[in-house]
Design a protein around this motif. Sequence first.
Motif, PDB file in Angstrom:
ATOM      1  N   VAL A 233       0.839  -1.203   0.000  1.00 58.77           N
ATOM      2  CA  VAL A 233       0.000   0.000   0.000  1.00 58.77           C
ATOM      3  C   VAL A 233       0.877   1.258   0.000  1.00 58.77           C
ATOM      4  CG1 VAL A 233      -1.675   1.311   1.374  1.00 58.77           C
ATOM      5  CG2 VAL A 233      -1.984  -1.164   1.032  1.00 58.77           C
ATOM      6  N   GLN A 261      -7.180  -4.777  -1.165  1.00 66.69           N
ATOM      7  CA  GLN A 261      -6.146  -3.761  -0.863  1.00 66.69           C
ATOM      8  C   GLN A 261      -6.375  -2.430  -1.574  1.00 66.69           C
ATOM      9  OE1 GLN A 261      -2.753  -6.003  -2.256  1.00 66.69           O
ATOM     10  NE2 GLN A 261      -1.916  -6.183  -0.185  1.00 66.69           N
ATOM     11  N   TYR A 265      -5.004   2.155  -1.087  1.00 71.02           N
ATOM     12  CA  TYR A 265      -4.000   3.035  -1.696  1.00 71.02           C
ATOM     13  C   TYR A 265      -4.563   3.988  -2.748  1.00 71.02           C
ATOM     14  CZ  TYR A 265      -3.672  -0.862  -5.115  1.00 71.02           C
ATOM     15  OH  TYR A 265      -3.942  -1.845  -6.022  1.00 71.02           O
TER      16      TYR A 265
END
Length: 354
Positions: A233, A261, A265
Amino acid sequence: MAANGHIPSEQWAMVVEKTGGPCVYKKIPVAKPGPDEVLINIKYSGVCHTDLHAMMGDWPLATKMPLVGGHEGAGVIVAVGELVTDLKPGDLAGLKWLNGSCMSCGYCRQADEPLCGEPLLSGYTVDGTFQQYAIGKAAHVARIPQGTDLQAVAPVLCAGITVYKGLKESGICPGQTIAIVGAGGGLGSLALQYAKAMGIHAIAIDGGAEKGQLCKESGAVAYVDFMSSKNLVQEVKNATSDGLGPHAVLLLAVSEKPFQQATEYVRARGTVVCIGLPANAFLKASVFDTVTRMINIKGSYVGNRQDTAEAIDFFSRGLINAPFKVIGLSKLNEVYEMMHKGQIAGRYVVDTSQ
Ligand code: NAD
Ligand code: ZN
Ligand code: ZN
């Protein structure tokens, strides 16, 4: 029916005879096109990960069985049905995932035909391009300009159209940054080329040095290796000039973790576009983060006829040069083996004459 030259009654094909595979290389009859269909002599076909999902029965949607897979086929039209007026034998054409749709539902009427409730799917619900002669509905087959390199254009017919559409759906603008997850694979290597052609900076995410090399050569501004990264990230955020993270994410990977994920980010007000279809996978994101950072999460599914024409036009203008390897159709099981292990950098294209 108008036909050109000799059309054999039998041909070579790779046939899935039971879910789980493998494919069997054998001779099968050549089908005859219906009134609104064309028969294409497929010269080359890309191998998409979807073809492997189809053989393995990964998705909650049944395939026809036995099945000839494949939906990235480029070739020459050899016969057209009597209702077909704008295509003729000798024209170059491509068979894509959406082989046909009803053309009369609300989605079809507004050219959102991938959402049609009664689609014909090449290499899934109807036989596809891992054979020498394949049928497509004339309204949907991709029009390919004369003189086009049929090996190189084949991957555009699914991978290219899909990532081009995904880039548009992400709302990204020239000068902004996108993270492409699975960038060293078939869709990913095309996505890097379309992004570059559209003036978009791409951060490539995939695993291993070979894919890293390919991503850099294909125009990525940075490569993050998910297999060796200690903090993926943070690394993705650091790869943007202001450290705030990419404006959008294209999820092309065939595993669930990156789907969990991406919202961590992506930049605030950014868009996460889901395209890869790992088996039995779910999305998960912090509600608090999604709300307070105003994150947009959406799906994108192939493209319509206009997206197809535009994606091919980028190719025709020389802007799309993604790496591919050619192998005989009879070796398709070897391609699936490599694909299953995540070992393919770029795309494999099968030559139907071998
Ligand atoms: P591919 O096997 O060529 O590429 C997948 C890539 O993902 C590989 O390079 C692999 O190393 C990488 N990867 C795996 N785990 C990763 C991780 N954790 N982080 C980053 N990268 C990771 O497959 P493909 O042919 O490019 O297809 C990709 C997916 O897209 C498949 O699930 C396919 O069915 C799907 N697909 C969807 C559409 C659509 O319209 N939505 C169209 C075509 C294909
Ligand atoms: Zn595909
Ligand atoms: Zn419809």
